[in-house]
Design a protein around this motif. Structure first.
Motif, mmCIF file in Angstrom:
data_model
loop_
_atom_site.group_PDB
_atom_site.id
_atom_site.type_symbol
_atom_site.label_atom_id
_atom_site.label_comp_id
_atom_site.label_asym_id
_atom_site.label_seq_id
_atom_site.Cartn_x
_atom_site.Cartn_y
_atom_site.Cartn_z
ATOM 1 N N GLN A 112 40.566 43.441 57.645
ATOM 2 C CA GLN A 112 39.880 42.616 56.648
ATOM 3 C C GLN A 112 39.311 43.480 55.526
ATOM 4 O OE1 GLN A 112 37.527 40.636 59.773
ATOM 5 N NE2 GLN A 112 37.874 38.730 58.635
ATOM 6 N N LYS A 113 38.687 44.580 55.878
ATOM 7 C CA LYS A 113 38.064 45.438 54.870
ATOM 8 C C LYS A 113 39.105 46.096 53.967
ATOM 9 C CE LYS A 113 34.101 46.440 57.820
ATOM 10 N NZ LYS A 113 33.406 47.467 58.617
ATOM 11 N N VAL A 114 40.158 46.631 54.573
ATOM 12 C CA VAL A 114 41.176 47.322 53.781
ATOM 13 C C VAL A 114 41.989 46.322 52.954
ATOM 14 C CG1 VAL A 114 43.237 48.776 53.900
ATOM 15 C CG2 VAL A 114 41.264 49.294 55.332
ATOM 16 N N THR A 115 42.333 45.173 53.537
ATOM 17 C CA THR A 115 43.086 44.159 52.800
ATOM 18 C C THR A 115 42.298 43.686 51.581
ATOM 19 O OG1 THR A 115 44.208 43.452 54.809
ATOM 20 C CG2 THR A 115 44.213 41.912 52.975
ATOM 21 N N THR A 116 41.009 43.533 51.736
ATOM 22 C CA THR A 116 40.163 43.142 50.611
ATOM 23 C C THR A 116 40.267 44.152 49.480
ATOM 24 O OG1 THR A 116 38.606 41.949 52.007
ATOM 25 C CG2 THR A 116 37.768 42.746 49.913
ATOM 26 N N MET A 120 41.977 43.473 45.738
ATOM 27 C CA MET A 120 41.198 43.640 44.514
ATOM 28 C C MET A 120 41.872 44.639 43.573
ATOM 29 S SD MET A 120 37.383 43.482 46.137
ATOM 30 C CE MET A 120 36.552 44.039 44.672
ATOM 31 N N MET A 121 42.446 45.708 44.124
ATOM 32 C CA MET A 121 43.105 46.702 43.277
ATOM 33 C C MET A 121 44.471 46.232 42.797
ATOM 34 S SD MET A 121 42.091 50.439 44.756
ATOM 35 C CE MET A 121 43.066 50.305 46.214
ATOM 36 N N ALA A 127 35.739 40.060 43.396
ATOM 37 C CA ALA A 127 35.271 40.342 44.750
ATOM 38 C C ALA A 127 35.047 39.066 45.554
ATOM 39 C CB ALA A 127 33.989 41.169 44.697
ATOM 40 N N ASP A 128 34.544 38.019 44.925
ATOM 41 C CA ASP A 128 34.251 36.807 45.692
ATOM 42 C C ASP A 128 35.484 35.952 45.953
ATOM 43 O OD1 ASP A 128 34.544 35.866 43.125
ATOM 44 O OD2 ASP A 128 32.777 34.585 43.174
ATOM 45 N N SER A 129 36.624 36.280 45.329
ATOM 46 C CA SER A 129 37.835 35.488 45.571
ATOM 47 C C SER A 129 38.459 35.794 46.929
ATOM 48 C CB SER A 129 38.859 35.722 44.465
ATOM 49 O OG SER A 129 39.367 37.034 44.542
ATOM 50 N N PRO A 139 29.309 40.960 48.043
ATOM 51 C CA PRO A 139 28.713 42.301 48.125
ATOM 52 C C PRO A 139 29.469 43.215 49.085
ATOM 53 C CG PRO A 139 27.020 40.609 48.344
ATOM 54 C CD PRO A 139 28.337 39.913 48.394
ATOM 55 N N THR A 140 29.917 42.671 50.204
ATOM 56 C CA THR A 140 30.659 43.474 51.173
ATOM 57 C C THR A 140 32.024 43.855 50.612
ATOM 58 O OG1 THR A 140 29.536 42.253 52.920
ATOM 59 C CG2 THR A 140 31.420 43.582 53.571
ATOM 60 N N ALA A 141 32.654 42.960 49.876
ATOM 61 C CA ALA A 141 33.951 43.268 49.262
ATOM 62 C C ALA A 141 33.818 44.423 48.278
ATOM 63 C CB ALA A 141 34.511 42.032 48.567
#
Length: 188
Positions: A112-116, A120-121, A127-129, A139-141
């Motif tokens: 989840q963290k890496v996919t986010t 985004m890149m 970030a909120d999408s 904020p976490t994204a």
């Protein structure tokens, strides 16, 4: 001043002081309680486990919903490369390791963290999408993106993020010429 007047004055000060304390406490009680780690922010149950399960089943399981072609199109790389990057980032920065909170609930997974960060890149998304599908707050994204970028530079910087030398430039120009030649053949 008589003894009575002194006692009345002390009692008046105590009463005024108690009044101030009670006013402060009542105002504090009216303010929203701090539930999350940021004052004023409320904790939203996003269904992180459901988001992780959906992401895993859609792209990373043995029989994913979306095959290799769609993975490559959406992530702009092969799944094996993506998973190598995930492993390197997780080993480099403990932030990307899935943890359990004090109540026994799992936090966000490494995927989840890496996919986010990748979304985004790669797509320039906000970030909120990422919240709707991956189930991660803004904020976490943002933290994921910052930590991921730093980890990539620290892990791969010496090899891939350097100034190209003469051999690198020659190799890239050769690949470019081959692609142009292939495109010309495809168009005829």
């Amino acid at each position: 001043m008589t003894q009575w007047e002194k006692e009345d004055e002390i009692l008046a000060r105590v009463y005024a002081s108690n009044s101030e304390i009670m006013t402060y406490l009542s105002q504090e009680a009216e303010q929203p309680k701090r539930i999350d780690s940021v004052p004023g922010h409320l904790m939203i149950n996003r269904g992180r486990e459901e988001g992780n399960s959906r992401l895993y089943n859609d792209y990373f399981s043995d029989n994913p919903t979306y095959g290799a072609n769609l993975f490559r199109r959406r992530f702009r790389m092969q799944r094996s490369l993506f998973l190598r990057i995930v492993k390197a980032v997780r080993e480099h920065d403990n932030f990307f390791v899935q943890k359990m909170d004090g109540v026994g609930n799992f936090g966000l997974s490494t995927l989840q963290k890496v996919t986010t960060a990748f979304h985004m890149m790669a797509y320039g998304t906000l970030a909120d999408s990422t919240d709707e599908y991956i189930r991660i707050g803004e904020p976490t994204a943002i933290v994921c993106l910052k930590r991921f970028s730093r980890a990539i530079v620290e892990v791969y910087g010496d090899e891939y993020l350097r100034t190209p030398n003469v051999d690198d430039v020659a190799r890239l120009l050769q690949k470019g010429e081959e692609r142009v030649f292939q495109e010309r053949q495809d168009n005829t």
